[in-house]
Design an enzyme around this catalytic site. Structure first.
Site, PDB file in Angstrom:
ATOM      1  N   SER A 179      50.091  32.220  39.769  1.00  0.00           N
ATOM      2  CA  SER A 179      48.858  32.549  39.060  1.00  0.00           C
ATOM      3  C   SER A 179      48.672  31.591  37.892  1.00  0.00           C
ATOM      4  O   SER A 179      49.590  31.414  37.082  1.00  0.00           O
ATOM      5  CB  SER A 179      48.965  33.997  38.553  1.00  0.00           C
ATOM      6  OG  SER A 179      47.839  34.314  37.775  1.00  0.00           O
ATOM      7  N   ASN A 187      58.797  40.434  35.814  1.00  0.00           N
ATOM      8  CA  ASN A 187      57.900  40.202  34.682  1.00  0.00           C
ATOM      9  C   ASN A 187      58.315  40.952  33.425  1.00  0.00           C
ATOM     10  O   ASN A 187      57.983  40.550  32.314  1.00  0.00           O
ATOM     11  CB  ASN A 187      56.459  40.564  35.046  1.00  0.00           C
ATOM     12  CG  ASN A 187      56.351  41.895  35.751  1.00  0.00           C
ATOM     13  OD1 ASN A 187      56.976  42.120  36.780  1.00  0.00           O
ATOM     14  ND2 ASN A 187      55.566  42.793  35.201  1.00  0.00           N
ATOM     15  N   CYS A 221      50.405  45.676  32.498  1.00  0.00           N
ATOM     16  CA  CYS A 221      49.571  46.570  33.285  1.00  0.00           C
ATOM     17  C   CYS A 221      49.958  48.025  33.110  1.00  0.00           C
ATOM     18  O   CYS A 221      49.195  48.903  33.440  1.00  0.00           O
ATOM     19  CB  CYS A 221      49.658  46.193  34.753  1.00  0.00           C
ATOM     20  SG  CYS A 221      49.362  44.464  35.008  1.00  0.00           S
ATOM     21  N   THR A 272      47.396  38.478  42.179  1.00  0.00           N
ATOM     22  CA  THR A 272      47.212  39.692  42.975  1.00  0.00           C
ATOM     23  C   THR A 272      46.619  39.350  44.340  1.00  0.00           C
ATOM     24  O   THR A 272      47.083  39.831  45.382  1.00  0.00           O
ATOM     25  CB  THR A 272      46.290  40.676  42.212  1.00  0.00           C
ATOM     26  OG1 THR A 272      46.883  40.950  40.939  1.00  0.00           O
ATOM     27  CG2 THR A 272      46.088  41.969  42.972  1.00  0.00           C
ATOM     28  N   THR A 318      33.306  29.389  47.902  1.00  0.00           N
ATOM     29  CA  THR A 318      33.249  28.102  47.199  1.00  0.00           C
ATOM     30  C   THR A 318      34.350  28.050  46.146  1.00  0.00           C
ATOM     31  O   THR A 318      34.574  29.016  45.412  1.00  0.00           O
ATOM     32  CB  THR A 318      31.860  27.918  46.548  1.00  0.00           C
ATOM     33  OG1 THR A 318      30.891  27.988  47.597  1.00  0.00           O
ATOM     34  CG2 THR A 318      31.747  26.569  45.840  1.00  0.00           C
TER      35      THR A 318
HETATM   36  N1  PLP Z   1      53.004  39.428  39.900  1.00  0.00           N
HETATM   37  C1  PLP Z   1      53.668  39.385  38.742  1.00  0.00           C
HETATM   38  C2  PLP Z   1      55.159  39.315  38.759  1.00  0.00           C
HETATM   39  C3  PLP Z   1      52.974  39.404  37.522  1.00  0.00           C
HETATM   40  O1  PLP Z   1      53.657  39.369  36.376  1.00  0.00           O
HETATM   41  C4  PLP Z   1      51.569  39.489  37.554  1.00  0.00           C
HETATM   42  C5  PLP Z   1      50.804  39.592  36.284  1.00  0.00           C
HETATM   43  O2  PLP Z   1      51.277  40.098  35.282  1.00  0.00           O
HETATM   44  C6  PLP Z   1      50.916  39.506  38.790  1.00  0.00           C
HETATM   45  C7  PLP Z   1      51.661  39.477  39.941  1.00  0.00           C
HETATM   46  C8  PLP Z   1      49.425  39.565  38.877  1.00  0.00           C
HETATM   47  O3  PLP Z   1      48.876  38.322  38.592  1.00  0.00           O
HETATM   48  P1  PLP Z   1      47.303  38.197  38.283  1.00  0.00           P
HETATM   49  O4  PLP Z   1      47.085  38.771  36.941  1.00  0.00           O
HETATM   50  O5  PLP Z   1      47.025  36.732  38.320  1.00  0.00           O
HETATM   51  O6  PLP Z   1      46.603  38.922  39.356  1.00  0.00           O
END
Ligand code: PLP
Length: 395
Positions: free
Chosen positions: A198, A150, A324, A72, A236
């Site tokens: 990530s 996703n 989410c 994110t 840091t």
């Molecule tokens: N972008 C995509 C396509 C994702 O699937 C996700 C998490 O499910 C994210 C961004 C967000 O990643 P993070 O949880 O590391 O903030």
């Protein structure tokens, strides 16, 4: 009992080799990598090593990596960097099926001085390229498109799009959180300007991410502070997790082709068996053009949440949409954008596999799932009505 974990697009198990690599940096080697003394400097050397490993996985240069706290943050950093570096341009392009980490930010910006275009997808989740090119303009500051979705795993042709975007002088960013570690990536042979990843999606811990920033791309930091990351992200460094991400990248780079084959075999076995055994079931999204680990299957006339609860009794972990959005009864924005009917979208389950899944696990799901759907359908008034009107099996 060990869970049968098929929710790897939500998060992954930290690889045991990764845990082993990071542990000494909590207790034994806790120095600050920016310190002048050798104790801290040694940690700095280890960070350098980790950066090189991640760069290798991406086919990038180590100084093109900026560590962040998550996908994110990487996405926000990229989008704000492009907008701040190109203040005269007020247009942003993204798609209708982005993760909320991009979608919600672009929506916010569209109410705060920017014009936004959300490119639609077709019924298989593929991007409407004609619509996209019709809307790309001299005023476009940034195009932000995910590499792989996703929820469905559907892949966008981001390398081809990046070339066109570059040719009109706009910045191209790809949210590649679901792609890195799953598909081979070579930044040296494409024109993507910025790319997000990530750690927790590729067997490193939560709380670490990275943004690839191509050398020469105009940049403005999101977190202003110290000189860390060559002044591109203050704060840091999350030392142990960055070292972990380096190890995870090394493991992914070593095995990517072979593991993809194995994971795809398991995914296809699971999917084909479910479609065969369960009437009125279908795959959401393009079955060819997608990640090897992801299968989104719609079971008509049942609630995804009810399926998940019953599967939970067997310790089977999957998801009823993006991690989410689960918890809400609204079908996911991705399935809605694809025009999946409500009766199917509501009963959609995403299985997302990893290198740790086994054929025995797949077989167990194939055994347990059909009776679960049958039981739920017996309770569903919609199923009774649909069966009355049914004229075939949609598998
Ligand atoms: N972008 C995509 C396509 C994702 O699937 C996700 C998490 O499910 C994210 C961004 C967000 O990643 P993070 O949880 O590391 O903030």
């Amino acid at each position: 009992m060990k869970p049968i974990y098929m929710d790897n697009n939500a998060t992954t198990q930290v690889a045991p080799e990764v845990v082993e690599e990071m542990m000494p940096y909590f207790g034994q080697f806790y120095g600050n990598p920016s310190s002048m003394h050798t104790f801290g400097g040694n940690v700095g050397m280890k960070l350098k090593e980790a950066r090189a490993k991640l760069a290798d996985l991406l086919g990038a240069r180590p100084d093109e990596i900026v560590y962040t706290s998550c996908g994110t943050e990487s996405n926000s950093t990229a989008i704000y960097a492009a907008l701040r570096s190109n203040p005269d341009k007020r247009h942003i392009i993204t798609s209708k099926v982005e993760h909320p980490a991009v979608k919600n930010l672009v929506e916010y910006l569209s109410h705060n001085g920017y014009r936004a275009t959300f490119v639609p997808v077709d019924a298989k989740g593929n991007l409407d390229l004609d619509y996209f090119y019709d809307h790309l303009s001299e005023d476009t500051a940034i195009v932000s498109l995910m590499w792989a979705n996703n929820e469905t795993g559907v892949i966008f042709p981001v390398e081809e799009i990046a070339e066109k975007v570059n040719s009109i002088g706009a910045v191209f960013h790809s949210d590649s959180v679901q792609t890195v570690g799953k598909l081979p990536i070579d930044m040296d042979s494409n024109q993507i300007d910025m790319l997000s990843l990530s750690g927790h999606k590729l067997h490193a811990p939560k709380g670490v991410g990275a943004l690839y920033v191509r050398k020469g791309t105009k940049f403005a930091p999101f977190l202003l502070g110290g000189h860390q990351e060559h002044g591109r992200r203050g704060g840091t460094e999350n030392v142990a997790s960055i070292i972990a991400l380096g190890k995870a990248a090394e493991l992914a780079a070593r095995n990517i082709e072979a593991e993809n084959e194995r994971v795809k075999f398991l995914r296809d076995k699971l999917e084909n068996a479910l479609l065969e055994k369960i009437p009125n079931s279908m795959v959401n999204g393009d079955t060819q053009n997608r990640l090897p680990n992801t299968s989104s299957v719609a079971f008509e006339y049942v609630e995804g949440e009810a399926i998940l609860l019953m599967m939970d009794e067997y310790n089977i972990c999957a998801s009823s949409g993006s991690a989410c959005t689960s918890g809400s009864l609204e079908p996911s924005h991705v399935l809605r954008a694809m025009g999946v009917p409500f009766t199917a979208a509501h009963g959609s389950i995403r299985f997302s596999l990893s290198i740790y899944n086994t054929e025995e696990e797949v077989d167990l799901i194939i055994e347990k799932m059909p009776p679960v759907i049958e039981r739920l359908r017996k309770m569903s008034p919609f199923w009774g009505r649909a069966k009355g009107a049914a004229c075939g099996v949609a598998t």
